[in-house]
Design a protein around this motif. Sequence first.
Motif, PDB file in Angstrom:
ATOM      1  N   GLY A 227       6.835  -2.274  -6.111  1.00 50.25           N
ATOM      2  CA  GLY A 227       7.811  -2.609  -5.096  1.00 50.25           C
ATOM      3  C   GLY A 227       9.168  -3.035  -5.589  1.00 50.25           C
ATOM      4  O   GLY A 227       9.985  -3.548  -4.802  1.00 50.25           O
ATOM      5  N   LEU A 228       9.478  -2.862  -6.862  1.00 51.53           N
ATOM      6  CA  LEU A 228      10.820  -3.184  -7.349  1.00 51.53           C
ATOM      7  C   LEU A 228      11.855  -2.291  -6.661  1.00 51.53           C
ATOM      8  O   LEU A 228      11.577  -1.117  -6.374  1.00 51.53           O
ATOM      9  CB  LEU A 228      10.900  -2.989  -8.861  1.00 51.53           C
ATOM     10  CG  LEU A 228      10.162  -4.000  -9.744  1.00 51.53           C
ATOM     11  CD1 LEU A 228      10.217  -3.552 -11.200  1.00 51.53           C
ATOM     12  CD2 LEU A 228      10.752  -5.398  -9.587  1.00 51.53           C
ATOM     13  N   PRO A 229      13.067  -2.795  -6.406  1.00 49.68           N
ATOM     14  CA  PRO A 229      14.124  -1.967  -5.779  1.00 49.68           C
ATOM     15  C   PRO A 229      14.702  -0.979  -6.790  1.00 49.68           C
ATOM     16  O   PRO A 229      15.856  -1.076  -7.215  1.00 49.68           O
ATOM     17  CB  PRO A 229      15.147  -3.008  -5.319  1.00 49.68           C
ATOM     18  CG  PRO A 229      15.002  -4.135  -6.286  1.00 49.68           C
ATOM     19  CD  PRO A 229      13.521  -4.195  -6.621  1.00 49.68           C
ATOM     20  N   GLY A 234      18.872   2.821 -10.417  1.00 48.17           N
ATOM     21  CA  GLY A 234      19.318   4.209 -10.450  1.00 48.17           C
ATOM     22  C   GLY A 234      20.803   4.328 -10.168  1.00 48.17           C
ATOM     23  O   GLY A 234      21.518   5.095 -10.823  1.00 48.17           O
ATOM     24  N   LYS A 235      21.287   3.540  -9.206  1.00 44.06           N
ATOM     25  CA  LYS A 235      22.719   3.554  -8.878  1.00 44.06           C
ATOM     26  C   LYS A 235      23.549   2.983 -10.031  1.00 44.06           C
ATOM     27  O   LYS A 235      24.627   3.489 -10.347  1.00 44.06           O
ATOM     28  CB  LYS A 235      22.964   2.756  -7.605  1.00 44.06           C
ATOM     29  CG  LYS A 235      22.429   3.417  -6.344  1.00 44.06           C
ATOM     30  CD  LYS A 235      22.652   2.547  -5.126  1.00 44.06           C
ATOM     31  CE  LYS A 235      22.078   3.200  -3.872  1.00 44.06           C
ATOM     32  NZ  LYS A 235      22.259   2.324  -2.669  1.00 44.06           N
ATOM     33  N   LEU A 236      23.052   1.911 -10.647  1.00 41.32           N
ATOM     34  CA  LEU A 236      23.769   1.311 -11.777  1.00 41.32           C
ATOM     35  C   LEU A 236      23.904   2.290 -12.941  1.00 41.32           C
ATOM     36  O   LEU A 236      24.958   2.383 -13.575  1.00 41.32           O
ATOM     37  CB  LEU A 236      23.035   0.049 -12.242  1.00 41.32           C
ATOM     38  CG  LEU A 236      23.168  -1.210 -11.382  1.00 41.32           C
ATOM     39  CD1 LEU A 236      22.249  -2.299 -11.903  1.00 41.32           C
ATOM     40  CD2 LEU A 236      24.616  -1.698 -11.368  1.00 41.32           C
ATOM     41  N   LEU A 237      22.818   3.018 -13.206  1.00 39.38           N
ATOM     42  CA  LEU A 237      22.805   3.949 -14.337  1.00 39.38           C
ATOM     43  C   LEU A 237      23.299   5.348 -13.963  1.00 39.38           C
ATOM     44  O   LEU A 237      23.459   6.197 -14.833  1.00 39.38           O
ATOM     45  CB  LEU A 237      21.376   4.053 -14.898  1.00 39.38           C
ATOM     46  CG  LEU A 237      20.790   2.772 -15.488  1.00 39.38           C
ATOM     47  CD1 LEU A 237      19.333   2.997 -15.879  1.00 39.38           C
ATOM     48  CD2 LEU A 237      21.604   2.294 -16.680  1.00 39.38           C
ATOM     49  N   LYS A 238      23.493   5.555 -12.649  1.00 34.30           N
ATOM     50  CA  LYS A 238      23.911   6.869 -12.139  1.00 34.30           C
ATOM     51  C   LYS A 238      22.894   7.937 -12.526  1.00 34.30           C
ATOM     52  O   LYS A 238      23.234   9.016 -13.017  1.00 34.30           O
ATOM     53  CB  LYS A 238      25.309   7.240 -12.639  1.00 34.30           C
ATOM     54  CG  LYS A 238      26.383   6.279 -12.149  1.00 34.30           C
ATOM     55  CD  LYS A 238      27.770   6.673 -12.654  1.00 34.30           C
ATOM     56  CE  LYS A 238      28.813   5.682 -12.131  1.00 34.30           C
ATOM     57  NZ  LYS A 238      30.176   6.018 -12.618  1.00 34.30           N
ATOM     58  N   PHE A 248       4.366   2.055 -11.465  1.00 37.49           N
ATOM     59  CA  PHE A 248       4.752   2.956 -12.564  1.00 37.49           C
ATOM     60  C   PHE A 248       6.103   3.576 -12.218  1.00 37.49           C
ATOM     61  O   PHE A 248       6.240   4.281 -11.228  1.00 37.49           O
ATOM     62  CB  PHE A 248       3.708   4.047 -12.773  1.00 37.49           C
ATOM     63  CG  PHE A 248       4.058   4.999 -13.893  1.00 37.49           C
ATOM     64  CD1 PHE A 248       3.998   4.577 -15.217  1.00 37.49           C
ATOM     65  CD2 PHE A 248       4.464   6.296 -13.620  1.00 37.49           C
ATOM     66  CE1 PHE A 248       4.333   5.442 -16.248  1.00 37.49           C
ATOM     67  CE2 PHE A 248       4.794   7.164 -14.645  1.00 37.49           C
ATOM     68  CZ  PHE A 248       4.729   6.732 -15.970  1.00 37.49           C
ATOM     69  N   TYR A 249       7.106   3.330 -13.079  1.00 36.20           N
ATOM     70  CA  TYR A 249       8.483   3.699 -12.788  1.00 36.20           C
ATOM     71  C   TYR A 249       9.002   4.735 -13.778  1.00 36.20           C
ATOM     72  O   TYR A 249       8.666   4.694 -14.971  1.00 36.20           O
ATOM     73  CB  TYR A 249       9.381   2.461 -12.823  1.00 36.20           C
ATOM     74  CG  TYR A 249       8.992   1.424 -11.791  1.00 36.20           C
ATOM     75  CD1 TYR A 249       9.544   1.438 -10.522  1.00 36.20           C
ATOM     76  CD2 TYR A 249       8.048   0.441 -12.096  1.00 36.20           C
ATOM     77  CE1 TYR A 249       9.178   0.482  -9.565  1.00 36.20           C
ATOM     78  CE2 TYR A 249       7.678  -0.514 -11.155  1.00 36.20           C
ATOM     79  CZ  TYR A 249       8.247  -0.479  -9.893  1.00 36.20           C
ATOM     80  OH  TYR A 249       7.875  -1.407  -8.961  1.00 36.20           O
TER      81      TYR A 249
END
Length: 305
Positions: A227-229, A234-238, A248-249
């Motif tokens: 449940g991590l945002p 993804g937006k930070l790293l583009k 699992f991410y």
Amino acid sequence: MAVNNIAVNYNGVLTLDSVSFSVERGETIALLGANGAGKTTLVKAITGLIKPSAGSVKVFGLDPRKDRHVLGNRWSVMPQAGGLPTGYTTLEALKLFASISGSSEKPAEILELVGLQAFANQRWHRLSGGEQQRLSLGIALCGGNDLLILDEPTSGLDIDARIQLLETIKERSAKGTTTILTTHIYADAKDLADKVLLLDKGQLLANSTVKQLTQSQPEITFVAKPGLPIANIGKLLKREAVEASPGFYIIDGSGNAEVLSTLTQWLAENEAEVSNLKMTPRSLKESIYRLTEMNRQNRAEAINE
């Protein structure tokens, strides 16, 4: 073999678009791509069944259309689908095609090679789908030994038949036969191919080894609380970042020092304990999917400009 900038146009649609590559003697090449990518069209161009609208194909320095009578004694071709008159037995079919091609291979030995010795007197139409596929390979092997061209050779086979067929291909390759196969089964490509040619909408997207193709598409993976945002990092790293399964991410791309620093800071801010943080190559299937999607997005953007 040399394929130089060939194009094939069917009723105004480019099914092959400026495709070029070369194949060294003894190499095994896997042609990969979705349905409609151009794989079978390319095989037809290589075997002289169609004439390219532009460009040229040379097989052992010869034109596959003009010199089919010569190349017919040097190559073996297994089409994706085919059939025989129902009255032929498996051994009779092999004898027939061996006599047509002038093959030095003995039909009884080919029968054993493809695992059909127990069906020597079985009529073709009474064979199972997998057994008919094995017979198609046997018929192909009645041709020449220099080049083996297989269009979806493991389609419809059960696991035992597939393993046997792949072993047969490996044995031929070990003896110096150049092999070209089209397949949708990535494990076949990974097991057999020295190089992979990836087609999409008639364009050649990749010409490389499996290792080169997968390592060019790395990803960062880690395990943490569910449940991590993940969209935020993804937006930070583009980059694309997803929770593939609970806890699992996956983050798209490689992990240099700056990326890893940003990621670890974000994980700390979210009070996430992490295990198995690593950067790995993508699977062959995932690498192909990514390249294909990127190509289609680029094509769509070019059309909309």
